[in-house]
Design a protein around this motif. Structure first.
Motif, PDB file in Angstrom:
ATOM      1  N   ALA A   1     -12.060 -20.940  21.175  1.00  0.00           N
ATOM      2  CA  ALA A   1     -10.824 -20.324  21.667  1.00  0.00           C
ATOM      3  C   ALA A   1      -9.890 -21.377  22.274  1.00  0.00           C
ATOM      4  O   ALA A   1      -8.682 -21.397  21.988  1.00  0.00           O
ATOM      5  N   ILE A   2     -10.450 -22.269  23.081  1.00  0.00           N
ATOM      6  CA  ILE A   2      -9.648 -23.325  23.705  1.00  0.00           C
ATOM      7  C   ILE A   2      -9.072 -24.264  22.644  1.00  0.00           C
ATOM      8  O   ILE A   2      -7.898 -24.658  22.695  1.00  0.00           O
ATOM      9  N   GLY A   3      -9.912 -24.616  21.674  1.00  0.00           N
ATOM     10  CA  GLY A   3      -9.456 -25.494  20.592  1.00  0.00           C
ATOM     11  C   GLY A   3      -8.306 -24.891  19.801  1.00  0.00           C
ATOM     12  O   GLY A   3      -7.343 -25.581  19.445  1.00  0.00           O
ATOM     13  N   MET A   4      -8.391 -23.585  19.550  1.00  0.00           N
ATOM     14  CA  MET A   4      -7.330 -22.910  18.815  1.00  0.00           C
ATOM     15  C   MET A   4      -6.027 -22.823  19.620  1.00  0.00           C
ATOM     16  O   MET A   4      -4.933 -22.903  19.067  1.00  0.00           O
ATOM     17  N   VAL A   5      -6.157 -22.675  20.938  1.00  0.00           N
ATOM     18  CA  VAL A   5      -4.962 -22.659  21.800  1.00  0.00           C
ATOM     19  C   VAL A   5      -4.273 -24.019  21.773  1.00  0.00           C
ATOM     20  O   VAL A   5      -3.036 -24.110  21.684  1.00  0.00           O
ATOM     21  N   VAL A   6      -5.077 -25.089  21.856  1.00  0.00           N
ATOM     22  CA  VAL A   6      -4.517 -26.446  21.780  1.00  0.00           C
ATOM     23  C   VAL A   6      -3.829 -26.662  20.442  1.00  0.00           C
ATOM     24  O   VAL A   6      -2.717 -27.214  20.375  1.00  0.00           O
TER      25      VAL A   6
ATOM     26  N   PHE B   1      -2.558 -24.359  18.549  1.00  0.00           N
ATOM     27  CA  PHE B   1      -1.334 -23.557  18.568  1.00  0.00           C
ATOM     28  C   PHE B   1      -0.182 -24.313  19.235  1.00  0.00           C
ATOM     29  O   PHE B   1       0.951 -24.324  18.728  1.00  0.00           O
ATOM     30  N   ILE B   2      -0.479 -24.948  20.363  1.00  0.00           N
ATOM     31  CA  ILE B   2       0.561 -25.700  21.084  1.00  0.00           C
ATOM     32  C   ILE B   2       1.090 -26.842  20.234  1.00  0.00           C
ATOM     33  O   ILE B   2       2.309 -27.068  20.142  1.00  0.00           O
ATOM     34  N   VAL B   3       0.191 -27.582  19.593  1.00  0.00           N
ATOM     35  CA  VAL B   3       0.599 -28.706  18.728  1.00  0.00           C
ATOM     36  C   VAL B   3       1.468 -28.214  17.578  1.00  0.00           C
ATOM     37  O   VAL B   3       2.532 -28.778  17.292  1.00  0.00           O
ATOM     38  N   LEU B   4       1.027 -27.151  16.922  1.00  0.00           N
ATOM     39  CA  LEU B   4       1.782 -26.617  15.777  1.00  0.00           C
ATOM     40  C   LEU B   4       3.129 -26.046  16.217  1.00  0.00           C
ATOM     41  O   LEU B   4       4.131 -26.170  15.497  1.00  0.00           O
TER      42      LEU B   4
ATOM     43  N   VAL C   1       3.585 -20.401  10.566  1.00  0.00           N
ATOM     44  CA  VAL C   1       2.493 -19.565  10.049  1.00  0.00           C
ATOM     45  C   VAL C   1       1.139 -20.043  10.587  1.00  0.00           C
ATOM     46  O   VAL C   1       0.306 -19.241  11.022  1.00  0.00           O
ATOM     47  N   SER C   2       0.946 -21.377  10.595  1.00  0.00           N
ATOM     48  CA  SER C   2      -0.325 -21.939  11.070  1.00  0.00           C
ATOM     49  C   SER C   2      -0.527 -21.691  12.565  1.00  0.00           C
ATOM     50  O   SER C   2      -1.640 -21.412  13.013  1.00  0.00           O
ATOM     51  N   SER C   3       0.578 -21.799  13.332  1.00  0.00           N
ATOM     52  CA  SER C   3       0.461 -21.567  14.777  1.00  0.00           C
ATOM     53  C   SER C   3       0.111 -20.116  15.076  1.00  0.00           C
ATOM     54  O   SER C   3      -0.700 -19.840  15.964  1.00  0.00           O
ATOM     55  N   MET C   4       0.710 -19.182  14.325  1.00  0.00           N
ATOM     56  CA  MET C   4       0.399 -17.767  14.520  1.00  0.00           C
ATOM     57  C   MET C   4      -1.060 -17.475  14.156  1.00  0.00           C
ATOM     58  O   MET C   4      -1.746 -16.701  14.836  1.00  0.00           O
ATOM     59  N   LEU C   5      -1.506 -18.122  13.076  1.00  0.00           N
ATOM     60  CA  LEU C   5      -2.894 -17.939  12.650  1.00  0.00           C
ATOM     61  C   LEU C   5      -3.858 -18.509  13.689  1.00  0.00           C
ATOM     62  O   LEU C   5      -4.879 -17.888  14.008  1.00  0.00           O
ATOM     63  N   SER C   6      -3.520 -19.664  14.245  1.00  0.00           N
ATOM     64  CA  SER C   6      -4.402 -20.297  15.230  1.00  0.00           C
ATOM     65  C   SER C   6      -4.488 -19.477  16.515  1.00  0.00           C
ATOM     66  O   SER C   6      -5.566 -19.357  17.110  1.00  0.00           O
TER      67      SER C   6
ATOM     68  N   ALA D   1      -7.693 -17.702  18.132  1.00  0.00           N
ATOM     69  CA  ALA D   1      -8.025 -17.948  19.542  1.00  0.00           C
ATOM     70  C   ALA D   1      -8.352 -16.646  20.257  1.00  0.00           C
ATOM     71  O   ALA D   1      -9.329 -16.570  21.006  1.00  0.00           O
ATOM     72  N   PHE D   2      -7.526 -15.610  20.035  1.00  0.00           N
ATOM     73  CA  PHE D   2      -7.772 -14.312  20.670  1.00  0.00           C
ATOM     74  C   PHE D   2      -9.062 -13.686  20.156  1.00  0.00           C
ATOM     75  O   PHE D   2      -9.824 -13.080  20.923  1.00  0.00           O
ATOM     76  N   LEU D   3      -9.317 -13.828  18.839  1.00  0.00           N
ATOM     77  CA  LEU D   3     -10.555 -13.294  18.268  1.00  0.00           C
ATOM     78  C   LEU D   3     -11.774 -14.002  18.865  1.00  0.00           C
ATOM     79  O   LEU D   3     -12.762 -13.358  19.235  1.00  0.00           O
ATOM     80  N   ALA D   4     -11.692 -15.345  18.949  1.00  0.00           N
ATOM     81  CA  ALA D   4     -12.803 -16.120  19.512  1.00  0.00           C
ATOM     82  C   ALA D   4     -13.037 -15.752  20.975  1.00  0.00           C
ATOM     83  O   ALA D   4     -14.184 -15.651  21.427  1.00  0.00           O
ATOM     84  N   LEU D   5     -11.945 -15.525  21.703  1.00  0.00           N
ATOM     85  CA  LEU D   5     -12.074 -15.124  23.107  1.00  0.00           C
ATOM     86  C   LEU D   5     -12.753 -13.755  23.222  1.00  0.00           C
ATOM     87  O   LEU D   5     -13.604 -13.538  24.088  1.00  0.00           O
ATOM     88  N   GLY D   6     -12.367 -12.847  22.310  1.00  0.00           N
ATOM     89  CA  GLY D   6     -12.993 -11.527  22.289  1.00  0.00           C
ATOM     90  C   GLY D   6     -14.483 -11.611  21.993  1.00  0.00           C
ATOM     91  O   GLY D   6     -15.301 -10.949  22.649  1.00  0.00           O
ATOM     92  N   PHE D   7     -14.846 -12.459  21.013  1.00  0.00           N
ATOM     93  CA  PHE D   7     -16.258 -12.641  20.677  1.00  0.00           C
ATOM     94  C   PHE D   7     -17.015 -13.312  21.829  1.00  0.00           C
ATOM     95  O   PHE D   7     -18.197 -13.017  22.048  1.00  0.00           O
ATOM     96  N   ALA D   8     -16.342 -14.211  22.560  1.00  0.00           N
ATOM     97  CA  ALA D   8     -16.977 -14.872  23.702  1.00  0.00           C
ATOM     98  C   ALA D   8     -17.349 -13.855  24.775  1.00  0.00           C
ATOM     99  O   ALA D   8     -18.464 -13.860  25.296  1.00  0.00           O
TER     100      ALA D   8
END
Length: 252
Positions: A133-138, A140-143, A161-166, A170-177
């Protein structure tokens, strides 16, 4: 002064570890000679020193199995499996131990969407889902920065498109966490140690008996009231058992 205390503590820990390794080798030698009682005594000495490992629990379980101690053998195999959940040898041996139990309880498998969510959640640990989740947030910021500063239309489109996907991942990974954390917290397994024990409909001796359980049966603890535990079986049955009749598996 703190450094001296640290060095002394480290030295004592090293001595204790070396001593336990020697005791472990002695216990294994006794086990190979067929002296399972003596081997158990040595293994338990290591446990009492505070050292825990899958290998130690596995060997203790094997010694109990050789002595036909149903509940202890399953208990220690299960503890070994908690520390090494993918170990094939532990999985194979625990099957033999479970064959000694009396209670024949069917498993109720999850189906449909619930099964899909649980299986996906169990693909990784809580820590790994959180890191994803953290990796995907980072990412997202870069993209998003690439999207914001890029002058090329195609690059903007790709970055958007890539930032929205990331961020979605991130939200999905956070939910699974969080779901993984809930599963781990709710998972409170225990093994019945009483040779035979009644399961009550309420947490008191005067309540009606719902059914009986025998040594070696694995249960899930749902609640605690005084000296009673509310348990659930793999087939969905629930009831109350005396706390003295079971041992919790996640106590190390």
């Amino acid at each position: 002064m703190k450094q001296l205390i640290y060095i002394i503590t480290l030295f004592i820990s090293s001595l204790s570890l070396a001593q336990n390794e020697a005791i472990f080798d002695q216990a294994n030698a006794l086990y190979n000679e067929g002296n399972y009682e003596a081997a158990l005594g040595k293994y338990n000495t290591i446990l009492e020193s505070g050292q825990h490992s899958a290998a130690l629990y596995f060997n203790i379980a094997n010694a109990h199995y050789r002595l036909n101690h149903i509940a202890p053998s399953i208990y220690y195999f299960e503890k070994a499996l908690l520390l090494k959940p993918n170990d094939k040898e532990i999985k194979n041996n625990i099957v033999y131990a479970r064959n000694m139990t009396i209670d024949d309880i069917d498993d109720i498998p999850e189906v449909g969407f619930s099964r899909l969510v649980t299986n996906t959640t169990n693909l990784m640990s809580f820590d790994n889902w959180a890191k994803t989740a953290i990796g995907m947030v980072v990412l997202f910021i870069v993209l998003f920065l690439i999207y914001y500063f890029s002058e090329s239309t195609s690059k903007k489109r790709f970055a958007f498109v890539s930032s929205m996907l990331s961020i979605l991942i991130a939200f999905l990974a956070l939910g699974f966490a969080f779901h993984k954390y809930e599963l781990v917290e709710k998972n409170q397994p225990a093994i019945v140690f009483a040779v035979e024990t009644p399961i009550k409909s309420e947490p008191n001796l005067r309540s009606p008996e719902s059914f009986k359980l025998h040594e070696g049966t694995k249960v899930q603890v749902l609640d605690t009231v005084s000296n009673w535990k509310r348990i659930e079986l793999s087939d969905g049955k629930t009831g109350w058992i005396s706390s003295d009749a079971i041992k919790m598996l996640k106590v190390f």
